[in-house]
Design a protein around this motif. Structure first.
Motif, PDB file in Angstrom:
ATOM      1  N   ARG A 145       0.836  -1.204   0.000  1.00  0.00           N
ATOM      2  CA  ARG A 145       0.000   0.000   0.000  1.00  0.00           C
ATOM      3  C   ARG A 145       0.874   1.259   0.000  1.00  0.00           C
ATOM      4  NH1 ARG A 145      -5.314   0.834   1.296  1.00  0.00           N
ATOM      5  NH2 ARG A 145      -5.522  -1.229   2.272  1.00  0.00           N
ATOM      6  N   CYS A 146       0.664   2.127  -0.970  1.00  0.00           N
ATOM      7  CA  CYS A 146       1.364   3.399  -1.042  1.00  0.00           C
ATOM      8  C   CYS A 146       0.962   4.276   0.137  1.00  0.00           C
ATOM      9  CB  CYS A 146       1.047   4.099  -2.360  1.00  0.00           C
ATOM     10  SG  CYS A 146       1.878   5.689  -2.568  1.00  0.00           S
ATOM     11  N   LEU A 147       1.950   4.904   0.770  1.00  0.00           N
ATOM     12  CA  LEU A 147       1.648   5.755   1.923  1.00  0.00           C
ATOM     13  C   LEU A 147       0.939   7.046   1.538  1.00  0.00           C
ATOM     14  CD1 LEU A 147       4.900   5.586   4.119  1.00  0.00           C
ATOM     15  CD2 LEU A 147       2.831   4.204   4.289  1.00  0.00           C
ATOM     16  N   TYR A 148       1.129   7.495   0.291  1.00  0.00           N
ATOM     17  CA  TYR A 148       0.650   8.827  -0.073  1.00  0.00           C
ATOM     18  C   TYR A 148      -0.877   8.906  -0.054  1.00  0.00           C
ATOM     19  CZ  TYR A 148       1.563  13.396  -2.273  1.00  0.00           C
ATOM     20  OH  TYR A 148       1.684  14.731  -2.532  1.00  0.00           O
ATOM     21  N   HIS A 149      -1.557   8.036  -0.782  1.00  0.00           N
ATOM     22  CA  HIS A 149      -3.015   8.080  -0.855  1.00  0.00           C
ATOM     23  C   HIS A 149      -3.675   6.722  -0.609  1.00  0.00           C
ATOM     24  CE1 HIS A 149      -1.717  11.627  -3.218  1.00  0.00           C
ATOM     25  NE2 HIS A 149      -2.784  12.210  -2.683  1.00  0.00           N
ATOM     26  N   GLY A 150      -2.871   5.726  -0.225  1.00  0.00           N
ATOM     27  CA  GLY A 150      -3.443   4.451   0.174  1.00  0.00           C
ATOM     28  C   GLY A 150      -3.743   3.483  -0.949  1.00  0.00           C
ATOM     29  N   TRP A 151      -3.257   3.753  -2.159  1.00  0.00           N
ATOM     30  CA  TRP A 151      -3.470   2.781  -3.236  1.00  0.00           C
ATOM     31  C   TRP A 151      -2.657   1.521  -2.934  1.00  0.00           C
ATOM     32  CZ3 TRP A 151      -3.937   5.114  -8.811  1.00  0.00           C
ATOM     33  CH2 TRP A 151      -4.896   6.151  -8.796  1.00  0.00           C
ATOM     34  N   LYS A 152      -3.271   0.371  -3.183  1.00  0.00           N
ATOM     35  CA  LYS A 152      -2.670  -0.899  -2.798  1.00  0.00           C
ATOM     36  C   LYS A 152      -2.620  -1.854  -3.990  1.00  0.00           C
ATOM     37  CE  LYS A 152      -3.179  -4.623   0.617  1.00  0.00           C
ATOM     38  NZ  LYS A 152      -3.979  -5.121   1.762  1.00  0.00           N
ATOM     39  N   PHE A 153      -1.470  -2.557  -4.141  1.00  0.00           N
ATOM     40  CA  PHE A 153      -1.259  -3.428  -5.296  1.00  0.00           C
ATOM     41  C   PHE A 153      -0.791  -4.808  -4.837  1.00  0.00           C
ATOM     42  CE2 PHE A 153      -0.372   0.956  -6.363  1.00  0.00           C
ATOM     43  CZ  PHE A 153      -1.139   1.163  -7.505  1.00  0.00           C
ATOM     44  N   ASP A 154      -1.229  -5.843  -5.588  1.00  0.00           N
ATOM     45  CA  ASP A 154      -0.753  -7.190  -5.284  1.00  0.00           C
ATOM     46  C   ASP A 154       0.520  -7.486  -6.073  1.00  0.00           C
ATOM     47  OD1 ASP A 154      -1.486  -7.872  -7.887  1.00  0.00           O
ATOM     48  OD2 ASP A 154      -3.229  -9.044  -7.311  1.00  0.00           O
ATOM     49  N   VAL A 155       1.055  -8.699  -5.934  1.00  0.00           N
ATOM     50  CA  VAL A 155       2.342  -9.044  -6.557  1.00  0.00           C
ATOM     51  C   VAL A 155       2.267  -9.019  -8.079  1.00  0.00           C
ATOM     52  CG1 VAL A 155       3.149 -10.405  -4.585  1.00  0.00           C
ATOM     53  CG2 VAL A 155       1.835 -11.516  -6.407  1.00  0.00           C
ATOM     54  N   ASN A 156       1.074  -9.064  -8.640  1.00  0.00           N
ATOM     55  CA  ASN A 156       0.908  -9.020 -10.094  1.00  0.00           C
ATOM     56  C   ASN A 156       0.595  -7.625 -10.616  1.00  0.00           C
ATOM     57  OD1 ASN A 156       1.264 -11.871 -10.489  1.00  0.00           O
ATOM     58  ND2 ASN A 156      -0.778 -12.154  -9.597  1.00  0.00           N
ATOM     59  N   GLY A 157       0.617  -6.629  -9.726  1.00  0.00           N
ATOM     60  CA  GLY A 157       0.359  -5.261 -10.127  1.00  0.00           C
ATOM     61  C   GLY A 157      -1.100  -4.860 -10.134  1.00  0.00           C
ATOM     62  N   ASN A 158      -2.002  -5.779  -9.746  1.00  0.00           N
ATOM     63  CA  ASN A 158      -3.433  -5.465  -9.724  1.00  0.00           C
ATOM     64  C   ASN A 158      -3.774  -4.556  -8.542  1.00  0.00           C
ATOM     65  OD1 ASN A 158      -4.109  -7.283 -11.935  1.00  0.00           O
ATOM     66  ND2 ASN A 158      -3.693  -8.937 -10.499  1.00  0.00           N
TER      67      ASN A 158
END
Length: 440
Positions: free
Chosen positions: A87-100
């Motif tokens: 999860r990115c600290l800036y705005h909370g976007w979160k990605f799995d190991v496949n980039g989804n």
């Protein structure tokens, strides 16, 4: 080499042909131990001038993503690694190991952006103590060719890692240069008349030869080349030769001669045009050396000799590698502790990218000459749209490739010692079966 030829051989960033060649191979991103535990600290990795973040998720799966979040380009290295995603600290976007995208905290639940957003994810495989990534065409992922140390169990594989502040090619040339070991590493590889081959102790590798000017013979192969350094032994020099064979496996692997306790392999991985990670692997299916003992022998203990995370050296060019002139007067040849740092002093002193137009090669440099011409032409081929060296038939499994060191009777062919069945079969099909002559 002209400066233009030197650039083609050395540079790997962007659209550089050598970088495009390497992107047709699986590339080690880091050691498995650097992301050992689920939900561990994310790791910043730079390869071929590109930045990525490597992490292991809650279920133990490894991911390698573009370092920058696709939202506002903040680094994901600082992100929270939890609940099967980063999860990115800036705005909370979160990605799995496949980039989804798993979550977009700053966006409404019905946002169309949630449905189409994805970040770049590099194909990943984990093997033989490393995390490997595919940086080439994602629609044409190459088959993973396991390295020769993959034949050993994990507990018999010991890896040392050091950052080198110079280009990858001058490090690789050092790795395949057998003649320098008789001088630069003479304190660590002393002569002994009571051994018949390289014999490891806790502090040295004993050798049965004092010959500093080996005869070099080279044989090109489909994977690169193998070569022999042939020396006069201390005993029975009229009846036998002391032979050490080494392998260059394109584009960045060197297999150097073993000793009586463990085999030795090296990876020279370009961070960018002017920086390299030097990995040295000591391994054996049954014997071997422990990871801690190996790093101590090499002078590469984390926190003592190299910095954690960055693996930058405590002994470096700026402090003259803490060279001890008093130790030199007392008999230590270099006054620099550890084989890798002795090499680093030579490699880094050439400059970030060595100027090969000023070199004066001799007969002991046949392997160096072969590497330069072979890889220069391989980069030219990729520039023309041809496949990279080592990716076409005949293909030989790297796991079966080994070196040889020891005594052989005078007149016998070193090429017949410790080669794989695949190599032997290919050699039998050749017209001459002889080593290709190389003129330095």
């Amino acid at each position: 080499m002209t400066p233009e030829q030197n650039d083609l051989l050395c540079r790997v960033e962007g659209d550089a042909p050598m970088g495009q060649l390497m992107r047709q191979h699986w590339i080690p991103a880091c050691m498995s131990e650097e992301v050992a535990e689920p939900d561990c600290t994310p790791l910043r990795v730079r390869l071929l001038g590109e930045n990525m973040v490597v992490f292991r998720d809650s279920e133990g799966r490894v991911g390698a993503l573009d370092e920058l979040c696709p939202h506002r380009r903040a680094s994901l290295v600082f992100g929270r690694n939890e609940e099967c995603g980063l999860r990115c600290l800036y705005h909370g976007w979160k990605f799995d190991v496949n980039g989804n995208v798993l979550d977009m905290s700053s966006e409404p639940e019905d946002s169309a952006l949630r449905k189409k957003m994805k970040t770049r994810a590099f194909p990943v495989t984990e093997a033989a103590g490393f995390i490997w990534v595919w940086m080439g065409d994602p629609d044409n992922v190459g088959e993973f060719n396991a390295p020769n140390w993959s034949s050993a169990p994990d507990e018999k594989i010991s890896i040392m890692k050091i950052h080198a502040a110079c280009n990858w090619a001058q490090i690789l040339e050092g790795a395949i240069d057998s003649s320098h070991s008789s001088s630069l590493h003479s304190t660590n590889m002393p002569t002994a008349d009571d051994v018949s081959g390289s014999t490891a102790t806790d502090t040295a590798w004993l050798r049965p030869s004092a010959d500093k000017s080996p005869r070099i013979e080279v044989e090109k192969t489909s994977f690169g080349f193998r070569y022999a350094a042939i020396r006069k032994p201390i005993r029975d020099a009229d009846k036998q030769d002391y032979v050490r064979t080494s392998l260059f496996i394109a584009p960045f692997t060197a297999i150097i001669p073993s000793n009586d306790q463990y085999h030795l392999s090296q990876l020279l991985i370009p961070i960018d045009d002017e920086n390299t990670f030097f990995y040295w692997i000591a391994w054996h299916p049954e014997k071997g050396i422990s990871r801690d003992a190996w790093r101590k022998f090499c002078g590469a203990e984390i926190g003592k000799d190299v910095e954690p995370v960055t693996f930058r050296k405590m002994r470096n060019y700026e402090n003259n590698y803490l060279q001890d002139r008093e130790a030199m007067k007392a008999g230590d040849f270099t006054g620099i502790y550890g084989i890798p740092c002795q090499d680093m002093a030579m490699w880094e002193s050439m400059g970030r990218i060595a100027d090969r137009s000023e070199d004066h090669l001799g007969s002991s440099d046949k392997a160096i000459f072969t590497f330069r011409t072979q890889m220069y032409r391989a980069a030219q081929a990729v520039q023309k749209g041809e496949p990279a060296i080592g990716t076409t038939e005949p293909s030989i499994p790297q796991a079966n490739l080994m070196t040889f060191q020891g005594m052989i009777p005078k007149g016998e062919d070193w090429r017949e010692y410790n080669i794989s069945d695949e190599e032997r079969a290919l050699r039998a099909k050749s017209k001459t079966g002889k080593s290709q002559k190389v003129t330095a």
